[in-house]
Design a protein around this motif. Sequence first.
Motif, PDB file in Angstrom:
ATOM      1  N   ARG A  69     -23.677  68.952  24.382  1.00 32.32           N
ATOM      2  CA  ARG A  69     -24.593  67.944  24.938  1.00 32.32           C
ATOM      3  C   ARG A  69     -25.240  67.130  23.830  1.00 32.32           C
ATOM      4  NH1 ARG A  69     -26.757  68.126  30.058  1.00 32.32           N
ATOM      5  NH2 ARG A  69     -26.329  70.363  30.196  1.00 32.32           N
ATOM      6  N   PRO A  73     -23.227  63.777  24.877  1.00 36.07           N
ATOM      7  CA  PRO A  73     -23.868  64.020  26.172  1.00 36.07           C
ATOM      8  C   PRO A  73     -23.076  63.439  27.347  1.00 36.07           C
ATOM      9  CG  PRO A  73     -25.061  62.366  24.896  1.00 36.07           C
ATOM     10  CD  PRO A  73     -24.052  62.966  23.978  1.00 36.07           C
ATOM     11  N   GLN A  74     -22.407  62.324  27.132  1.00 29.81           N
ATOM     12  CA  GLN A  74     -21.666  61.728  28.235  1.00 29.81           C
ATOM     13  C   GLN A  74     -20.473  62.602  28.649  1.00 29.81           C
ATOM     14  OE1 GLN A  74     -20.337  57.751  27.427  1.00 29.81           O
ATOM     15  NE2 GLN A  74     -19.714  57.355  29.541  1.00 29.81           N
ATOM     16  N   SER A  77     -21.613  65.708  30.472  1.00 23.80           N
ATOM     17  CA  SER A  77     -22.093  65.359  31.814  1.00 23.80           C
ATOM     18  C   SER A  77     -20.917  65.227  32.772  1.00 23.80           C
ATOM     19  CB  SER A  77     -22.897  64.060  31.778  1.00 23.80           C
ATOM     20  OG  SER A  77     -24.054  64.220  30.983  1.00 23.80           O
ATOM     21  N   HIS A  78     -19.831  64.599  32.301  1.00 21.22           N
ATOM     22  CA  HIS A  78     -18.627  64.472  33.132  1.00 21.22           C
ATOM     23  C   HIS A  78     -18.042  65.848  33.478  1.00 21.22           C
ATOM     24  CE1 HIS A  78     -18.396  60.173  33.261  1.00 21.22           C
ATOM     25  NE2 HIS A  78     -18.279  60.033  31.937  1.00 21.22           N
ATOM     26  N   ARG A  81     -20.290  67.579  36.010  1.00 21.24           N
ATOM     27  CA  ARG A  81     -20.133  66.978  37.332  1.00 21.24           C
ATOM     28  C   ARG A  81     -18.800  67.392  37.979  1.00 21.24           C
ATOM     29  NH1 ARG A  81     -22.636  62.316  35.123  1.00 21.24           N
ATOM     30  NH2 ARG A  81     -20.583  61.371  34.730  1.00 21.24           N
TER      31      ARG A  81
END
Length: 381
Positions: A69, A73-74, A77-78, A81
Amino acid sequence: MSLFPSWRDKAIYHKQVIANLLLVLSFLLVLSVPGNKMDRYILPIIPFLAINAAIAWRFVLRKATQFLRSKSPQFISHVLRFFEGRASVLIALIILVQGLTLYPFFPYYISYYNPLVGGATTARFVLMMGNGEALDLAADWLNQQVNPNELVAANLYRSVLSPYLMGEALDIPKGFRSGLTQRWLRNANFLVFYINQVQREIPNREVFEYFSRQDPLHIIELNGVDYATIYPGPIARPEDMQTIINPQEIIEAEGLQLRGYTLTSESLAPGDDLELTLYWDILETIPSQTTFTLSIQENNNPVMVIPRVILQGFLGDDPIEPGKTIRDLQFLSFPVTLPAGDYEIAISLSSPVLSADEALVDMETDIPKTIGLFEILPSED
């Protein structure tokens, strides 16, 4: 991991977890003291190991998530999710990995040992291995022999071998006790030495080494480890004697007759042992400690005269019953200084004058009869 304060997450690694780890280590320490080590002895600590493993994996995943992270971080996050609401996919993936790990061991899952610490090839030097797995494969091989319904096989796990075997299975006792010892030694056509029997040299070192010096007839292997090794037993079957060499003269005395012999090799390098197998027909009841004399001769002149006992005296004290053919292995050691040349093997059924390792026989009353020839090769030095 819980012993390193800098890594310790106080929400997870508390005093109870440290106590749990110390319990596991203490149990393993105590278990390492006795010489007899079996894999089932560690079963009581499996739940505690599982708890510690779960906590450690949670710690690793949390730290890995925090690291990713901070770096990307992106991306994390994917990933989160994607797996959100897909717990079933993750569980299926774990089951798939577990299945692929276990598949090579099907159907003998108990033969699995952690590959991260060397697997089965390392475990055999640390633990007592085997609980009867693979004996069905040994029985399959025995069932393919001639007249399988009439054969007798001896094994440490008779109760495991017997249901698969078309013939009779006998117990090899853990101790060399008279009654049980006589039963398997006086009846077995095949010996199925199991892996932990080899590790423990059962029934005792002398008997185990005597039979295991033979070339095995068949080996059952699991995961690169020999689990069951099949040797010829002490009682020969008619099918086993098709290729033996018959002596030119009848050698017989008081209920005992030499049917024939085999030699592993007829050419020996200096210092090599001679492996001679004698096949004795028991015509009448004879003493179990019946002796005979092996002579090594050169041009009919004795070089060595050696007293021997049938089957090295392993048959106990009871008389040997008639009607069987005993496969009697004889290993002869020669001094390195024995000159190169051709030698004869001769046998006399008279008792030696002396009972020392090398003795003399009365040549005037019982002349040894030649049964075979072998050669000592010149030294390469």
